[in-house]
Design a protein around this motif. Structure first.
Motif, PDB file in Angstrom:
ATOM      1  N   PHE A  48       2.880   0.193   0.894  1.00  0.00           N
ATOM      2  CA  PHE A  48       2.915   0.221   2.439  1.00  0.00           C
ATOM      3  C   PHE A  48       2.419   1.508   3.186  1.00  0.00           C
ATOM      4  CE2 PHE A  48       6.588  -2.755   1.290  1.00  0.00           C
ATOM      5  CZ  PHE A  48       5.801  -3.825   1.559  1.00  0.00           C
ATOM      6  N   THR A  49       1.422   2.296   2.609  1.00  0.00           N
ATOM      7  CA  THR A  49       0.823   3.412   3.145  1.00  0.00           C
ATOM      8  C   THR A  49      -0.255   3.079   3.999  1.00  0.00           C
ATOM      9  OG1 THR A  49      -0.320   3.887   1.008  1.00  0.00           O
ATOM     10  CG2 THR A  49       2.066   4.834   1.217  1.00  0.00           C
ATOM     11  N   GLU A  50      -0.932   3.903   4.481  1.00  0.00           N
ATOM     12  CA  GLU A  50      -2.275   3.639   5.249  1.00  0.00           C
ATOM     13  C   GLU A  50      -3.324   3.268   4.111  1.00  0.00           C
ATOM     14  OE1 GLU A  50      -3.239   6.672   7.817  1.00  0.00           O
ATOM     15  OE2 GLU A  50      -1.492   6.455   9.382  1.00  0.00           O
ATOM     16  N   ASN A  51      -3.015   3.824   3.152  1.00  0.00           N
ATOM     17  CA  ASN A  51      -3.982   3.597   1.913  1.00  0.00           C
ATOM     18  C   ASN A  51      -3.851   2.574   1.207  1.00  0.00           C
ATOM     19  OD1 ASN A  51      -5.632   3.642  -0.429  1.00  0.00           O
ATOM     20  ND2 ASN A  51      -5.114   5.753  -0.979  1.00  0.00           N
ATOM     21  N   PRO A  52      -4.526   1.537   1.251  1.00  0.00           N
ATOM     22  CA  PRO A  52      -3.867   0.215   0.397  1.00  0.00           C
ATOM     23  C   PRO A  52      -4.184   0.088  -1.047  1.00  0.00           C
ATOM     24  CG  PRO A  52      -6.240  -0.175   1.368  1.00  0.00           C
ATOM     25  CD  PRO A  52      -5.781   1.016   1.652  1.00  0.00           C
ATOM     26  N   GLU A  53      -4.513   1.478  -1.551  1.00  0.00           N
ATOM     27  CA  GLU A  53      -4.947   1.331  -3.026  1.00  0.00           C
ATOM     28  C   GLU A  53      -3.620   1.296  -3.901  1.00  0.00           C
ATOM     29  OE1 GLU A  53      -8.988   4.087  -2.858  1.00  0.00           O
ATOM     30  OE2 GLU A  53      -7.380   5.021  -3.622  1.00  0.00           O
ATOM     31  N   ALA A  54      -3.583   0.860  -5.061  1.00  0.00           N
ATOM     32  CA  ALA A  54      -2.286   0.981  -5.768  1.00  0.00           C
ATOM     33  C   ALA A  54      -2.003   2.321  -6.177  1.00  0.00           C
ATOM     34  CB  ALA A  54      -2.606   0.056  -7.322  1.00  0.00           C
ATOM     35  N   CYS A  55      -0.658   2.565  -6.293  1.00  0.00           N
ATOM     36  CA  CYS A  55      -0.168   3.864  -6.520  1.00  0.00           C
ATOM     37  C   CYS A  55       0.797   3.865  -7.451  1.00  0.00           C
ATOM     38  CB  CYS A  55       0.600   4.320  -5.027  1.00  0.00           C
ATOM     39  SG  CYS A  55       1.244   5.927  -5.232  1.00  0.00           S
TER      40      CYS A  55
END
Length: 248
Positions: free
Chosen positions: A188-195
């Motif tokens: 749910f961040t601006e970066n859609p990459e897996a975290c």
């Protein structure tokens, strides 16, 4: 020692596989899963099966997330409560409860709510939301005094949580560290990459924590999710590409 921490997979097997490959490249010794394995994702059943196989490894620890418990304890009352604030998620919840196998649901049901372990002198507490509740939010904007209230009475050096899908960390006045590892499957961040996060222990109780972002084929994951049968699946699928809302 390197310890990978990941959570909130939400049936996104492509994202999970990409993160596990990154963990392998980083030569992590242990992997901690903080829950939410299935709900509202592209491939909930296959993801749960994969996690069930992972759970048999000696270097992996898993706990239960709030949505895992909702699936395991599913009832009309739970559906109605979720539908009040998030009708699409309620549709997904009903779908998972009806389509996951008895064995898959048993796996989710029997996962512990929390787990403690000590690694290289670092006492770690694994939770999903907070030590108080599995659905309590620890966000980057949460005031430090509120975080300290949530962990009151906890004697762990490092408290690991997920649930919000937004990575963050706090150093408390009691010299404890609270880390939210973000989300593998529904960022749910601006970066859609897996975290996810990695703890590097230094011995004598010292450690460092760092978050990492991992690219995966989120367009394919979104396509698969959009084709699911529950009403609103296409809207959740769009969030894998352009995250803007936590709940639907």
């Amino acid at each position: 020692m390197k310890i990978a921490v990941l959570s909130d997979i939400h049936g996104n097997l492509l994202a999970l596989e990409a993160v596990l490959e990154d963990i392998k490249r980083k030569e992590c010794d242990k992997i901690l899963f903080l829950g939410d394995y299935a709900l509202a994702g592209p491939e909930p059943g296959d993801t749960v099966n994969f996690c069930m196989s992972l759970s048999k490894r000696d270097n992996i620890e898993m706990i239960q997330g709030n949505t895992d418990k909702m699936i395991a304890d599913y009832s009309e009352e739970i559906y109605n409560n979720v539908a009040k604030g998030a009708p699409i998620m309620a549709n997904a919840l009903k779908e998972e409860a009806e389509t996951l196998s008895e064995n898959q649901i048993k796996f989710l049901k029997e996962l512990p709510a929390q787990k403690e372990l000590t690694v290289d002198g670092v006492k770690i507490l694994m939770v999903h939301g907070s030590p108080r509740r599995n659905n309590e939010d620890i966000m980057p904007t949460t005031p430090l005094e509120e975080v300290e209230e949530m962990i009151s009475g906890v004697d762990a050096d490092l408290i690991l949580c997920g649930h919000t899908h937004i990575p963050c960390g706090f150093q408390t006045n009691t010299k404890q560290t609270v880390v939210n590892d973000g989300s593998v499957g529904r960022p749910f961040t601006e970066n859609p990459e897996a975290c996810y996060a990695v703890i590097s222990t230094k011995g004598s109780g010292e450690y460092e924590v760092e978050h990492y972002f991992v690219k995966y084929d989120n367009y394919q994951a979104a396509k698969t999710l959009a084709q699911r049968k529950f009403d609103g699946a296409d809207k959740i699928a769009h969030m894998l590409i352009h995250p803007t809302h936590r709940h639907f």
